[in-house]
Motif scaffolding. Sequence first.
Motif, PDB file in Angstrom:
ATOM      1  N   UNK A  45       0.907  -1.092  -0.097  1.00 12.95           N
ATOM      2  CA  UNK A  45      -0.072  -0.063   0.049  1.00 12.95           C
ATOM      3  C   UNK A  45       0.916   1.220  -0.139  1.00 12.95           C
ATOM      4  N   UNK A  46       1.873   1.557   1.024  1.00  8.57           N
ATOM      5  CA  UNK A  46       2.594   2.492   1.245  1.00  8.57           C
ATOM      6  C   UNK A  46       4.038   2.445   1.428  1.00  8.57           C
ATOM      7  N   UNK A  47       4.853   2.818   0.899  1.00  8.27           N
ATOM      8  CA  UNK A  47       6.210   2.559   1.181  1.00  8.27           C
ATOM      9  C   UNK A  47       6.727   3.387   2.258  1.00  8.27           C
ATOM     10  N   UNK A  48       5.855   4.769   2.931  1.00  7.70           N
ATOM     11  CA  UNK A  48       5.999   5.318   3.811  1.00  7.70           C
ATOM     12  C   UNK A  48       5.824   4.541   5.104  1.00  7.70           C
ATOM     13  N   UNK A  49       4.711   3.847   4.949  1.00  6.37           N
ATOM     14  CA  UNK A  49       3.965   3.181   6.234  1.00  6.37           C
ATOM     15  C   UNK A  49       3.792   1.600   6.351  1.00  6.37           C
ATOM     16  N   UNK A  50       4.022   0.803   5.376  1.00  6.29           N
ATOM     17  CA  UNK A  50       3.792  -0.406   5.502  1.00  6.29           C
ATOM     18  C   UNK A  50       4.951  -1.124   6.395  1.00  6.29           C
ATOM     19  N   UNK A  51       4.510  -2.105   7.126  1.00  7.23           N
ATOM     20  CA  UNK A  51       5.416  -3.139   7.661  1.00  7.23           C
ATOM     21  C   UNK A  51       4.883  -4.405   8.228  1.00  7.23           C
ATOM     22  N   UNK A  52       5.589  -5.434   7.993  1.00  8.34           N
ATOM     23  CA  UNK A  52       5.228  -6.560   8.667  1.00  8.34           C
ATOM     24  C   UNK A  52       5.427  -6.624   9.930  1.00  8.34           C
ATOM     25  N   UNK A  53       4.709  -7.430  11.024  1.00 11.25           N
ATOM     26  CA  UNK A  53       5.344  -7.720  12.132  1.00 11.25           C
ATOM     27  C   UNK A  53       4.412  -8.988  12.879  1.00 11.25           C
ATOM     28  N   UNK A  54       4.869  -9.339  14.011  1.00  9.95           N
ATOM     29  CA  UNK A  54       4.290 -10.375  14.914  1.00  9.95           C
ATOM     30  C   UNK A  54       2.902 -10.234  15.675  1.00  9.95           C
ATOM     31  N   UNK A  55       2.202 -11.270  15.583  1.00  4.07           N
ATOM     32  CA  UNK A  55       1.185 -11.394  16.527  1.00  4.07           C
ATOM     33  C   UNK A  55       1.146 -12.770  17.178  1.00  4.07           C
ATOM     34  N   UNK A  56       1.227 -12.991  18.431  1.00  4.81           N
ATOM     35  CA  UNK A  56       1.266 -13.867  19.182  1.00  4.81           C
ATOM     36  C   UNK A  56       0.449 -13.854  20.554  1.00  4.81           C
ATOM     37  N   UNK A  57       0.523 -15.017  21.357  1.00  5.97           N
ATOM     38  CA  UNK A  57      -0.044 -14.788  22.605  1.00  5.97           C
ATOM     39  C   UNK A  57       0.476 -14.120  23.993  1.00  5.97           C
ATOM     40  N   UNK A  58       1.702 -13.780  23.643  1.00  4.39           N
ATOM     41  CA  UNK A  58       2.561 -13.328  24.581  1.00  4.39           C
ATOM     42  C   UNK A  58       3.579 -12.458  24.135  1.00  4.39           C
ATOM     43  N   UNK A  59       4.082 -11.422  24.820  1.00  2.14           N
ATOM     44  CA  UNK A  59       5.215 -10.404  24.168  1.00  2.14           C
ATOM     45  C   UNK A  59       6.401 -11.073  23.962  1.00  2.14           C
ATOM     46  N   UNK A  60       6.516 -11.979  24.830  1.00  4.90           N
ATOM     47  CA  UNK A  60       7.919 -12.738  24.540  1.00  4.90           C
ATOM     48  C   UNK A  60       7.984 -13.552  23.154  1.00  4.90           C
ATOM     49  N   UNK A  61       6.790 -14.059  22.965  1.00  4.87           N
ATOM     50  CA  UNK A  61       6.575 -14.806  21.616  1.00  4.87           C
ATOM     51  C   UNK A  61       6.796 -13.989  20.526  1.00  4.87           C
ATOM     52  N   UNK A  62       5.914 -12.683  20.682  1.00  2.00           N
ATOM     53  CA  UNK A  62       5.999 -11.837  19.516  1.00  2.00           C
ATOM     54  C   UNK A  62       7.437 -11.242  19.441  1.00  2.00           C
ATOM     55  N   UNK A  63       8.159 -11.131  20.490  1.00  2.00           N
ATOM     56  CA  UNK A  63       9.639 -10.617  20.327  1.00  2.00           C
ATOM     57  C   UNK A  63      10.498 -11.685  19.849  1.00  2.00           C
ATOM     58  N   UNK A  64      10.160 -12.948  20.205  1.00  2.00           N
ATOM     59  CA  UNK A  64      11.245 -14.064  19.306  1.00  2.00           C
ATOM     60  C   UNK A  64      10.834 -14.007  17.937  1.00  2.00           C
ATOM     61  N   UNK A  65       9.606 -14.064  17.646  1.00  2.00           N
ATOM     62  CA  UNK A  65       9.211 -13.990  16.138  1.00  2.00           C
ATOM     63  C   UNK A  65      10.019 -12.667  15.401  1.00  2.00           C
ATOM     64  N   UNK A  66       9.837 -11.455  15.965  1.00  2.00           N
ATOM     65  CA  UNK A  66      10.605 -10.246  15.401  1.00  2.00           C
ATOM     66  C   UNK A  66      11.740 -10.380  15.185  1.00  2.00           C
TER      67      UNK A  66
END
Length: 498
Positions: free
Chosen positions: A213-234
Amino acid sequence: MRHLLLAFALPLAACAGTAPPPTGAAPASASDQAASYLRRIAAIDDDGPKLNAVIAVNPRAPAEAAAAARLPLAGRAVLVKDNIETRELPTTAGSLALAANAPGRDAPLVARMRAAGGVVLGKANLSEWANIRSDNSTSGWSAVGGLVRNPHAIDRNACGSSSGSGAAVAAGLAWAAIGTETDGSITCPASVNGVVGFKPTVGMVSRTHVVPISAAQDTAGPMAMSVADAALLLGAIAGSDPADRATTGADARRTDFTAGLADASLAGVRIGVLRRQVGSRPGVTRLFEQALADLRAAGAVPVEIAFQPDAAMYRDELTVLLYELRTGMDAYLASLRGAGLPRTLADIVAFNKANAPSELRWFGQELFERALTATDAAAYRKALADSRRLAGPEGIDRLLREHRVAFVVAPTTGPAWASDLVNGDNFAGGIGAGSLAAIAGYPHLTVPMGQVERLPVGLSFIGARWADHAVLKAGAAYERARTAPLAPPSLDRWSPTP
């Protein structure tokens, strides 16, 4: 696509995150976990309540998980939003126009995840074209995947555009998922589905081979059941990519994002409270006050901030999105291999008109059509500079500096609304500050804060550019301090009685 616990060996909590197996049970292997997720997808996503959170699965996931067991992610099974290319499955962005788009290549972020031992379990449904087609759409609907249902109340919306990613994680269909965000598309579905969602600094994760959509704003990121799991995937998907200039500084800032999370402290940390972004819903306000009390109990120092963004920021954002949508989409489509695929945004508009009963029954494509005429480069450059200035230097940066706070917090959004394909979405209550982080390109974490009438609501942590690790640590500290109960998904319709 969802429902009962049929043919699923482990409890929901154990399969959705990193909770241990039942007492006395042997830990499930990575291969067994992947196979269990596939059975659960068949039982409650394809059958039963039919969550429609998953568009396609990778039947080789159990074998791939076994082969990756000794790598850092240890064969963990991940659903990938279906606007991100993976070599084994089509990438449709939810549109019939791309139903035959099988490029046979991994987006760099997926290649990084595989190299770290992550396994592509399948592709997650989404709001078609990441919700940029119409300004009166129903989030979570795509012509390819149908309407995603919120596992906490299957007649309620899963928000978008990473609706399938959020619903799937909440329902225990995968260890984690990868979403994408331009403005709210990770954080909103994470919030209303009761999971953790992290929108990293734009440039932390490559966007190559991701439908743009937007070169200025697009990003992928993790979704998980805990902050630790999201951080691990990131940590597995972050890094520089020569084909994406925005990621030039990512390798220098990429780190072990899980480091320090387990003992992160908020003692003495000043946190800005965006009071005007709390909104007008009494239930959300009560829950937010409980979250602030939890933050105080953890040693944080909440600082009240009265701030309202300049309305020109939103106007300029739309100018940027429409201009970059046309240029970015044309470039992406031109890169695709295979006959019969659209090559320009104009081709997509024409396809939708030719297939109106399937594509345009519920809402139109007026944003696509406006993007075709968004050709004023000077107006675009001015809008980009102004929107970034208002959101970043004169927005988040100024708030952090003038109030001497490390982060700002607000409710992420309100509880899920009833899905309505006829009338579209019902965002109500003036809740949240996510657009500030989205337009500035700064990190934004949402952590489950509790529930209003058994419907999840998240708490947002927003920080400075490249402060991703610090934001994750703050969220992990709050996660431990939270006192509000979090009920599991009901996998049923919402009812006013418990």
